[in-house]
Design a protein around this motif. Structure first.
Motif, PDB file in Angstrom:
ATOM      1  N   THR A 309      38.692  53.787  44.064  1.00  0.00           N
ATOM      2  CA  THR A 309      39.091  52.823  45.384  1.00  0.00           C
ATOM      3  C   THR A 309      38.638  51.539  45.526  1.00  0.00           C
ATOM      4  O   THR A 309      39.244  50.559  45.823  1.00  0.00           O
ATOM      5  CB  THR A 309      38.803  53.879  46.600  1.00  0.00           C
ATOM      6  N   GLY A 385      41.457  60.011  49.441  1.00  0.00           N
ATOM      7  CA  GLY A 385      40.530  60.896  48.941  1.00  0.00           C
ATOM      8  C   GLY A 385      40.600  62.001  48.896  1.00  0.00           C
ATOM      9  O   GLY A 385      40.221  62.946  48.098  1.00  0.00           O
ATOM     10  N   GLU A 386      41.219  62.734  50.055  1.00  0.00           N
ATOM     11  CA  GLU A 386      41.390  64.446  50.098  1.00  0.00           C
ATOM     12  C   GLU A 386      42.655  64.111  51.265  1.00  0.00           C
ATOM     13  O   GLU A 386      42.963  63.288  51.981  1.00  0.00           O
ATOM     14  CB  GLU A 386      40.266  64.895  50.703  1.00  0.00           C
ATOM     15  N   PRO A 387      43.115  65.557  51.493  1.00  0.00           N
ATOM     16  CA  PRO A 387      44.032  65.408  52.727  1.00  0.00           C
ATOM     17  C   PRO A 387      43.085  65.269  54.134  1.00  0.00           C
ATOM     18  O   PRO A 387      42.302  65.682  54.041  1.00  0.00           O
ATOM     19  CB  PRO A 387      44.614  67.099  52.759  1.00  0.00           C
ATOM     20  N   ASP A 409      48.161  56.886  54.820  1.00  0.00           N
ATOM     21  CA  ASP A 409      47.439  57.944  54.176  1.00  0.00           C
ATOM     22  C   ASP A 409      47.989  57.917  52.593  1.00  0.00           C
ATOM     23  O   ASP A 409      49.062  58.390  52.362  1.00  0.00           O
ATOM     24  CB  ASP A 409      47.900  59.393  54.831  1.00  0.00           C
ATOM     25  N   THR A 410      47.082  57.371  51.767  1.00  0.00           N
ATOM     26  CA  THR A 410      47.505  56.879  50.224  1.00  0.00           C
ATOM     27  C   THR A 410      47.019  58.211  49.613  1.00  0.00           C
ATOM     28  O   THR A 410      45.916  58.422  49.401  1.00  0.00           O
ATOM     29  CB  THR A 410      46.919  55.837  49.925  1.00  0.00           C
ATOM     30  N   TRP A 411      47.897  58.660  48.621  1.00  0.00           N
ATOM     31  CA  TRP A 411      47.642  59.726  47.638  1.00  0.00           C
ATOM     32  C   TRP A 411      47.851  59.039  46.438  1.00  0.00           C
ATOM     33  O   TRP A 411      48.643  58.522  46.047  1.00  0.00           O
ATOM     34  CB  TRP A 411      48.483  60.930  47.647  1.00  0.00           C
ATOM     35  N   TRP A 412      46.688  58.937  45.738  1.00  0.00           N
ATOM     36  CA  TRP A 412      46.295  58.565  44.144  1.00  0.00           C
ATOM     37  C   TRP A 412      45.335  59.362  43.656  1.00  0.00           C
ATOM     38  O   TRP A 412      44.739  59.952  44.163  1.00  0.00           O
ATOM     39  CB  TRP A 412      46.476  57.195  44.095  1.00  0.00           C
ATOM     40  N   GLN A 413      44.767  58.647  42.413  1.00  0.00           N
ATOM     41  CA  GLN A 413      43.941  59.215  41.672  1.00  0.00           C
ATOM     42  C   GLN A 413      43.270  57.892  40.569  1.00  0.00           C
ATOM     43  O   GLN A 413      43.904  57.222  40.445  1.00  0.00           O
ATOM     44  CB  GLN A 413      44.301  60.419  40.532  1.00  0.00           C
ATOM     45  N   THR A 414      42.065  58.443  40.140  1.00  0.00           N
ATOM     46  CA  THR A 414      41.503  57.599  39.228  1.00  0.00           C
ATOM     47  C   THR A 414      42.575  57.030  38.236  1.00  0.00           C
ATOM     48  O   THR A 414      42.651  56.011  37.675  1.00  0.00           O
ATOM     49  CB  THR A 414      40.371  58.223  38.620  1.00  0.00           C
ATOM     50  N   ASP A 499      47.219  68.687  41.135  1.00  0.00           N
ATOM     51  CA  ASP A 499      47.297  68.929  42.667  1.00  0.00           C
ATOM     52  C   ASP A 499      48.504  69.716  42.920  1.00  0.00           C
ATOM     53  O   ASP A 499      49.511  69.824  42.618  1.00  0.00           O
ATOM     54  CB  ASP A 499      47.439  67.552  43.403  1.00  0.00           C
ATOM     55  N   ILE A 511      50.023  67.251  50.615  1.00  0.00           N
ATOM     56  CA  ILE A 511      49.163  67.530  49.362  1.00  0.00           C
ATOM     57  C   ILE A 511      48.263  68.558  50.013  1.00  0.00           C
ATOM     58  O   ILE A 511      47.598  68.664  51.197  1.00  0.00           O
ATOM     59  CB  ILE A 511      48.179  66.371  48.878  1.00  0.00           C
ATOM     60  N   ARG A 514      43.522  70.262  44.863  1.00  0.00           N
ATOM     61  CA  ARG A 514      43.406  70.470  43.576  1.00  0.00           C
ATOM     62  C   ARG A 514      43.725  71.952  43.208  1.00  0.00           C
ATOM     63  O   ARG A 514      43.727  72.823  43.824  1.00  0.00           O
ATOM     64  CB  ARG A 514      41.921  70.243  42.841  1.00  0.00           C
ATOM     65  N   LYS A 520      37.068  68.710  45.157  1.00  0.00           N
ATOM     66  CA  LYS A 520      36.757  67.596  46.069  1.00  0.00           C
ATOM     67  C   LYS A 520      35.927  67.622  47.130  1.00  0.00           C
ATOM     68  O   LYS A 520      35.987  68.571  48.176  1.00  0.00           O
ATOM     69  CB  LYS A 520      38.135  67.062  46.619  1.00  0.00           C
ATOM     70  N   ARG A 525      35.004  63.683  43.411  1.00  0.00           N
ATOM     71  CA  ARG A 525      35.401  64.591  42.301  1.00  0.00           C
ATOM     72  C   ARG A 525      34.729  65.087  41.595  1.00  0.00           C
ATOM     73  O   ARG A 525      33.764  64.360  40.980  1.00  0.00           O
ATOM     74  CB  ARG A 525      36.569  63.731  41.749  1.00  0.00           C
TER      75      ARG A 525
HETATM   76  C1  WT7 Z   1      42.330  63.403  43.906  1.00  0.00           C
HETATM   77  C2  WT7 Z   1      41.939  62.146  43.071  1.00  0.00           C
HETATM   78  C3  WT7 Z   1      42.405  57.853  44.590  1.00  0.00           C
HETATM   79  C4  WT7 Z   1      41.215  57.338  45.182  1.00  0.00           C
HETATM   80  C5  WT7 Z   1      40.177  58.490  45.497  1.00  0.00           C
HETATM   81  C6  WT7 Z   1      39.956  59.571  44.786  1.00  0.00           C
HETATM   82  C7  WT7 Z   1      42.827  63.794  46.055  1.00  0.00           C
HETATM   83  C8  WT7 Z   1      43.239  61.596  46.975  1.00  0.00           C
HETATM   84  C9  WT7 Z   1      44.459  61.645  48.649  1.00  0.00           C
HETATM   85  C10 WT7 Z   1      45.376  61.894  49.800  1.00  0.00           C
HETATM   86  C11 WT7 Z   1      45.293  64.299  49.999  1.00  0.00           C
HETATM   87  C12 WT7 Z   1      43.976  62.927  48.225  1.00  0.00           C
HETATM   88  C13 WT7 Z   1      43.724  64.530  44.990  1.00  0.00           C
HETATM   89  C14 WT7 Z   1      43.670  63.681  43.920  1.00  0.00           C
HETATM   90  N1  WT7 Z   1      43.325  62.800  47.022  1.00  0.00           N
HETATM   91  N2  WT7 Z   1      44.102  61.013  47.670  1.00  0.00           N
HETATM   92  N3  WT7 Z   1      45.628  60.745  50.514  1.00  0.00           N
HETATM   93  N4  WT7 Z   1      45.647  63.131  50.336  1.00  0.00           N
HETATM   94  N5  WT7 Z   1      44.554  64.540  48.713  1.00  0.00           N
HETATM   95  O1  WT7 Z   1      40.343  59.320  43.386  1.00  0.00           O
HETATM   96  O2  WT7 Z   1      38.427  60.997  42.576  1.00  0.00           O
HETATM   97  O3  WT7 Z   1      40.425  60.504  40.953  1.00  0.00           O
HETATM   98  O4  WT7 Z   1      40.457  62.232  43.082  1.00  0.00           O
HETATM   99  O5  WT7 Z   1      42.030  63.252  45.252  1.00  0.00           O
HETATM  100  O6  WT7 Z   1      43.142  65.719  45.035  1.00  0.00           O
HETATM  101  O7  WT7 Z   1      44.028  64.450  42.724  1.00  0.00           O
HETATM  102  P1  WT7 Z   1      39.895  60.790  42.470  1.00  0.00           P
END
Ligand code: WT7
Length: 631
Positions: A309, A385-387, A409-414, A499, A511, A514, A520, A525
């Motif tokens: 992030t 980061g999480e729901p 509310d942004t969903w994404w990952q590393t 997820d 979402i 995991r 989380k 993570r």
């Molecule tokens: C995991 C990725 C992306 C930057 C921070 C985390 C969870 C992330 C959300 C959201 C629900 C979310 C997922 C994902 N997650 N954003 N908005 N709503 N769940 O990055 O450490 O790579 O973790 O974070 O489970 O797979 P990360």
């Protein structure tokens, strides 16, 4: 999704709609999906390239996609150099406040000066294009300068979060074969110095490739410095070489920008690799559209630069967009629970991007702390980061945003590099839903065979089309990259996110969490395998299983089941000892909530621990299909 919440719709106000740059979603999305390469070429045109790409997407070596193949670029050219030719030169790039109240401000001109000096210093220590420099720092401006300096000279950075233990740091330095480490004597957290350099000294004893440690002085504590290895940053900064010009290295679009370790299903952390070209395009595009960035905005992403992030939405996206960003060093409740609101008031912050855990943590102090300050400058909020549970969402929306600032509310990952499922300011919001996919990316929720699940049914979240922010690989492990993300839906060629999710009748994504062996905790993570191996490295434990159970503040908390070696008896002292041991091995974030001593763990006949069964038992829920359970 809870029935009633799914019906709660928050429409953007006329004011928000009038102000928003992106006015429309459905048509633009449909078009971007019909012709994603044109969409991504158009976004890439907004950046400066030393040489234009030959191909927007080279997919000849799936799943190792190459975006903007043949293009020449450096992310620093876009994040700093090109701004120096425009009025942005004198705009504030960074406002920093230390936990102790100290503050510093850097214009883009000053940022360039500091990054150039840092780059010269790294070069003088022998860092070359392609090297990987490890950065282990508190949240101070030099942390950002060090990252940018690496990128400028074509070295990759591997930032290790300052809350990690000596063991975790050492493992990451060794995996990256770093020769140079940048650190600080410490930072401030709840009024106390964090003592980073001591941890470094412990870690580097078993890092055979490491030759140089550069230490920034922040707290002034007495630290041990070894001859011919340790250098104070301020000594090097005072050398004439630091103030000479330093050209920005011309990079291939697909040269490595950084690697960032994250947890997966097995014990060893994965070094996720991002590259100069696609990552530049993806982070700047999402940052500008999702947060509706305007030139006059003051933007605060309250993550640590040491996580993805921070990489994407403190450092690279915002700087490419010429934003003014704010960085705060310490704890949100120091010296009082109004620290954040005080700073938002003081600096006139317009956009705040944080995590549900942070919101829940501040919510518990009550709204009177917020209401002491004028935070009406806030125009847009973000969560990641999480729901986010609807209760925290509503508090954030009403108390922090005063009912006028929409929540992204942004969903994404590393691995995704940037936002994948996210609202835009004009999107009608449902608390707890990340809403819809970003432009140019197709997302789905499918069963194990790859069929779309019915609305409201749970399935696996997949990304169906490549996008420029996607990680290109796991550092030196092509096989693991393929197996972790691409093998499950190999036939379809989809990215398997790990997820569980649902889609409702309006096409909104929810979402759930995991679906693999990743936990989380407070948005951090962690891999169950990593936790378990830390637990069994304690001499009293022979076997362990770690699971996540819901926790009011942290989202999830870690519960461990441990089998003791003969000769050891369960006790509260032993439980505490093992908890502390895990915190020491991995870092305080991984400290288990509870250790239960047990005689036996539920396993499949092939010997795999059935964490699902443990979790159901702990929550008093039905155990589901236990036909594979060993007698
Ligand atoms: C995991 C990725 C992306 C930057 C921070 C985390 C969870 C992330 C959300 C959201 C629900 C979310 C997922 C994902 N997650 N954003 N908005 N709503 N769940 O990055 O450490 O790579 O973790 O974070 O489970 O797979 P990360």
């Amino acid at each position: 999704m809870p029935e009633q919440e799914a019906q709660d719709l928050f429409f953007p106000s006329d004011e928000v709609k009038a102000y928003a740059t992106v006015k429309e979603y459905d048509k633009t999305y449909a078009q971007s999906i019909k012709d994603p390469l044109s969409f991504w070429a158009e976004q890439a045109e907004k950046l400066e390239w030393y040489q234009k790409w030959d191909k927007v997407l080279d997919d000849s070596d799936k799943p190792f996609f190459k975006w903007y193949a043949g293009g020449k670029i450096n992310i620093i050219h876009n994040a700093i150099d090109r701004h120096l030719k425009t009025p942005i030169r004198n705009k504030i790039a960074l406002i920093w406040e230390g936990e102790n109240g100290e503050s510093k401000v850097f214009s883009y001109h000053a940022l360039n000066r500091e990054v150039t000096a840092f780059a010269n210093i790294l070069k003088s220590m022998g860092v070359r294009k392609g090297d990987i420099v490890t950065i282990y720092m508190p949240q101070i401006p030099e942390q950002i300068f060090a990252m940018l300096a690496c990128a400028k000279i074509g070295a990759a950075h591997s930032v290790v979060y300052g809350g990690f233990s000596a063991e975790a740091l050492q493992e990451r330095i060794n995996d990256a074969h770093s020769r140079v480490l940048v650190t600080a004597d410490g930072g401030y957290r709840r009024g106390k110095p964090t003592g980073l350099k001591q941890i470094v000294n412990e870690a580097v004893e078993s890092c055979s490739t490491l030759e140089v440690v550069i230490t920034v002085k922040r707290t002034g504590e007495v630290v041990y410095m070894e001859n011919d290895r340790d250098y104070w940053f301020h000594d090097l900064r005072a050398l004439p070489i630091a103030n000479t010009p330093c050209p920005t290295e011309v990079m291939d679009a697909n040269d490595m920008l950084f690697l960032l370790y994250t947890s997966g299903s097995t014990g060893k952390p994965k070094g996720i690799v991002h590259k100069h070209g696609g990552y530049s395009v993806y982070t700047s595009t999402t940052h500008s559209m999702v947060f509706d960035l305007k030139p006059e905005d003051r933007y605060w992403c309250a993550a640590d630069p040491g996580w993805i992030t921070g990489h994407s939405y403190i450092v690279y996206g915002p700087l490419i967009n010429g934003a003014t960003l704010f960085l705060y060093e310490g704890a949100p409740n120091h010296p009082y629970p109004d620290r954040w609101w005080r700073m938002i008031d003081k600096y006139g912050i317009n956009i705040l991007y944080t995590s549900p855990t942070a919101i829940r943590g501040l919510m518990r102090y009550g709204e009177s702390w917020v209401n002491r300050h004028n935070i009406s400058s806030l125009r847009l909020l973000g969560s990641v980061g999480e729901p986010i549970n609807p209760e925290a969402w509503k508090w954030y929306y009403n108390v922090v945003g005063k009912g006028k600032a929409p929540i992204m509310d942004t969903w994404w990952q590393t691995e995704t590099g940037g936002h994948v499922i996210t609202p835009l300011p004009i999107t009608p919001l449902k608390p707890g839903s990340a809403t819809k996919p970003f432009f140019g990316v197709e997302v789905g929720v499918v069963d194990d065979q790859g069929n779309d699940v019915a609305p409201g049914e749970q399935g696996n979240l997949v990304i169906k089309t490549p996008w420029p922010g996607m990680a290109c690989c796991i550092h030196q492990d092509r096989q693991r990259f393929y197996e972790s993300y691409w093998k499950k839906y190999e036939q379809q060629g989809w990215y398997h996110a790990g997820d569980a999710a649902k889609v409702d009748n309006d096409g909104y994504f929810w979402i759930i969490g995991r679906s693999d062996d990743v936990i989380k905790v407070s948005g951090y993570r962690l891999g169950t395998a990593e936790i378990e191996s830390a637990v069994v490295s304690h001499p009293a434990v022979t076997e362990a299983a770690a699971i996540a159970l819901p926790h009011e503040l942290k989202g999830n908390a870690i519960y461990v089941y441990a089998i003791l070696r003969t000769g050891f008896t369960p006790s509260h002292e032993l439980e505490k000892e093992i908890k502390d041991h895990v915190a020491k091995m991995m870092g305080p974030i991984a400290k288990p909530e509870q250790i239960s001593f047990t005689e036996i763990l539920p396993k499949t006949r092939s010997g795999k621990i059935m964490r699902r069964v443990l979790k159901a038992r702990a929550q008093g829920l039905p155990e589901g299909d236990i036909s594979t359970l060993e007698e």
